[in-house]
Design a protein around this motif. Structure first.
Motif, PDB file in Angstrom:
ATOM      1  N   GLY A   1      60.707  47.259  55.940  1.00  0.00           N
ATOM      2  CA  GLY A   1      60.812  47.937  54.976  1.00  0.00           C
ATOM      3  C   GLY A   1      59.389  47.746  54.257  1.00  0.00           C
ATOM      4  O   GLY A   1      58.570  46.647  54.575  1.00  0.00           O
TER       5      GLY A   1
ATOM      6  N   PRO B   1      62.252  52.339  54.740  1.00  0.00           N
ATOM      7  CA  PRO B   1      62.826  51.810  53.338  1.00  0.00           C
ATOM      8  C   PRO B   1      61.448  51.336  52.358  1.00  0.00           C
ATOM      9  O   PRO B   1      60.829  50.443  52.855  1.00  0.00           O
TER      10      PRO B   1
ATOM     11  N   VAL C   1      60.091  50.380  48.381  1.00  0.00           N
ATOM     12  CA  VAL C   1      60.250  49.963  46.830  1.00  0.00           C
ATOM     13  C   VAL C   1      58.790  50.085  46.218  1.00  0.00           C
ATOM     14  O   VAL C   1      57.874  49.417  46.863  1.00  0.00           O
TER      15      VAL C   1
ATOM     16  N   TYR D   1      62.937  56.816  46.937  1.00  0.00           N
ATOM     17  CA  TYR D   1      62.499  55.411  47.058  1.00  0.00           C
ATOM     18  C   TYR D   1      62.770  54.642  45.614  1.00  0.00           C
ATOM     19  O   TYR D   1      63.138  55.657  44.672  1.00  0.00           O
ATOM     20  N   ASP D   2      62.658  53.589  45.857  1.00  0.00           N
ATOM     21  CA  ASP D   2      63.109  52.774  44.484  1.00  0.00           C
ATOM     22  C   ASP D   2      62.033  52.188  43.822  1.00  0.00           C
ATOM     23  O   ASP D   2      60.629  52.369  44.323  1.00  0.00           O
TER      24      ASP D   2
ATOM     25  N   LEU E   1      64.738  46.180  48.039  1.00  0.00           N
ATOM     26  CA  LEU E   1      64.454  46.626  49.452  1.00  0.00           C
ATOM     27  C   LEU E   1      65.585  46.051  50.541  1.00  0.00           C
ATOM     28  O   LEU E   1      65.791  46.807  51.373  1.00  0.00           O
TER      29      LEU E   1
ATOM     30  N   GLU F   1      68.540  45.736  49.879  1.00  0.00           N
ATOM     31  CA  GLU F   1      69.937  46.794  49.724  1.00  0.00           C
ATOM     32  C   GLU F   1      69.380  47.989  50.332  1.00  0.00           C
ATOM     33  O   GLU F   1      70.315  48.567  51.274  1.00  0.00           O
ATOM     34  N   ARG F   2      68.115  48.586  50.201  1.00  0.00           N
ATOM     35  CA  ARG F   2      67.821  49.703  51.233  1.00  0.00           C
ATOM     36  C   ARG F   2      68.066  49.615  52.660  1.00  0.00           C
ATOM     37  O   ARG F   2      68.534  50.466  53.311  1.00  0.00           O
TER      38      ARG F   2
ATOM     39  N   ARG G   1      71.831  51.232  51.401  1.00  0.00           N
ATOM     40  CA  ARG G   1      72.047  51.902  50.076  1.00  0.00           C
ATOM     41  C   ARG G   1      71.109  53.072  50.389  1.00  0.00           C
ATOM     42  O   ARG G   1      69.850  53.126  50.601  1.00  0.00           O
ATOM     43  N   SER G   2      71.342  54.496  49.848  1.00  0.00           N
ATOM     44  CA  SER G   2      70.693  55.390  49.709  1.00  0.00           C
ATOM     45  C   SER G   2      70.387  56.153  48.595  1.00  0.00           C
ATOM     46  O   SER G   2      69.360  56.618  48.350  1.00  0.00           O
TER      47      SER G   2
ATOM     48  N   ALA H   1      68.879  56.029  44.853  1.00  0.00           N
ATOM     49  CA  ALA H   1      67.598  55.494  44.254  1.00  0.00           C
ATOM     50  C   ALA H   1      67.975  54.720  43.021  1.00  0.00           C
ATOM     51  O   ALA H   1      68.920  54.997  42.221  1.00  0.00           O
TER      52      ALA H   1
END
Length: 351
Positions: free
Chosen positions: A127, A148, A150, A161-162, A315, A317-318, A322-323, A325
């Motif tokens: 990530g 993944p 952030v 992305y977050d 991150l 969680e991604r 998790r998908s 955002a």
């Protein structure tokens, strides 16, 4: 025997760990991967053997199996107290896990940042946390499509992305409003001029918009005074010299970032320009240095540690699957200290 001719010690393998723990290689591998279906007793036994044998997993081999247990953090520079606090927040979340965090100083150019980020992707890091990255949203989305990701301190939400940001518009307004409440009208703003000057999502552009809007809303549009420089000690030094070379110094400066304010404080001190008697100064980030009593810099606090904590949690969680955002906005607050006060009198005497 000549010690220079001896062979180097053989690296401990998962087979050695399994043999020492008295379990199968498959079971030891499950413990290493924290896979489902392993008893606590077996986990303790295998982990004890790993510690006894000083076993270190082969990152490349783990990558072939799907995970390297490494997280990449790309930052523009490491000579910034705000970045240090951000990283501390990240580490506070990742330290209890198996993940190792690797920091990549990426500079303030799109090309150097792309080089560092591509290297992280090529090394199959699990990530990425990208701090204020340059480049288009499409490029960041492309990276997030394979790894993944952030993004921290770059405004603009995405579906792939977050993001974690401070409310830079509000922060700039807090700084300007405080100076106006003190009686200032001639307020300069030091902006960061490196990198992509057209990116509306960068923190420097958003803070500048906040400054401009606050000045306009309060009837001071004609007084808007943007000083191009960089958010660094060197940039603050240059900005202070630029202002001191003018016929008349503004009564207040919003430095955009603490690190730039520190450079300005040095130059003002060398020239005998007093804070706040001759000029008031506001930073941004409320770094640990700003809080020191000899410095006592008025600053906008966006809680760098909290930004890092949120980024790391998102991150993980991604990575876990998790998908959808998520986008976190941190509300800043102003910490008023000794570098701001009423403006100097027009006759040049201090109040």
């Amino acid at each position: 025997m000549n010690p220079t001719l001896t062979s180097p010690p053989r690296r401990v393998t998962i087979v050695d760990v399994a043999r020492h723990a008295g379990v199968s290689v498959a079971s030891a591998s499950k413990v290493l991967r924290d896979a489902y279906g392993v008893s606590e007793e077996m986990k303790e036994r295998v982990r004890a053997s790993m510690a006894t044998l000083n076993y270190r997993p082969n990152a490349a081999a783990r990558g072939l199996r799907g995970k390297t247990f490494t997280l990449g953090v790309s930052v523009p520079d490491i000579d910034n107290e705000f970045v240090s606090a951000l990283v501390e927040g990240i580490l506070s979340v990742t330290e209890p896990t198996e993940y190792e965090v690797l920091i990549g100083p990426a500079g303030n150019a799109s090309s150097s940042q792309a080089k560092v980020i591509d290297a992280m992707v090529d090394r199959q890091m699990d990530g990425l946390i990208l701090f204020s990255p340059y480049g288009s949203a499409d490029r960041i989305a492309e990276i997030a499509g394979s790894t993944p990701t952030v993004v921290v301190s770059r405004h603009g939400a995405s579906r792939v992305y977050d993001t974690v940001v401070g409310d830079d518009m509000l922060g700039a307004r807090l700084a300007v409003q405080h100076l106006i409440d003190q009686g200032h009208e001639r307020i300069a703003y030091v902006t960061h001029s490196d990198g992509d000057q057209t990116d509306p999502h960068s923190p420097q552009r958003v803070r500048e918009r906040g400054y401009r809007e606050a000045m306009s809303l309060l009837g001071l549009e004609a007084r808007i005074d943007v000083v191009p420089s960089t958010w660094s000690r060197t940039g603050g030094t240059q900005a202070a010299r630029t202002l001191l070379a003018r016929d008349e110094l503004p009564t207040a400066v919003f430095a955009g970032a603490d690190v730039a304010a520190f450079g300005m404080m040095n130059v003002f001190g060398e020239h005998g320009t007093r804070l706040p008697a001759d000029v008031s100064l506001v930073g941004y980030d409320n770094t640990s240095v700003a809080q020191l009593r000899p410095v006592s810099l008025t600053s906008v606090d966006q809680d760098a540690s909290s930004l890092g904590e949120h980024a790391a949690q998102l991150l993980l969680e991604r990575i876990d699957g998790r998908s959808e955002a998520r986008h976190v906005v941190i509300t800043p607050r102003l910490e008023v200290r000794a570098t701001t006060g009423e403006p100097r009198r027009t006759d040049g005497a201090a109040d």
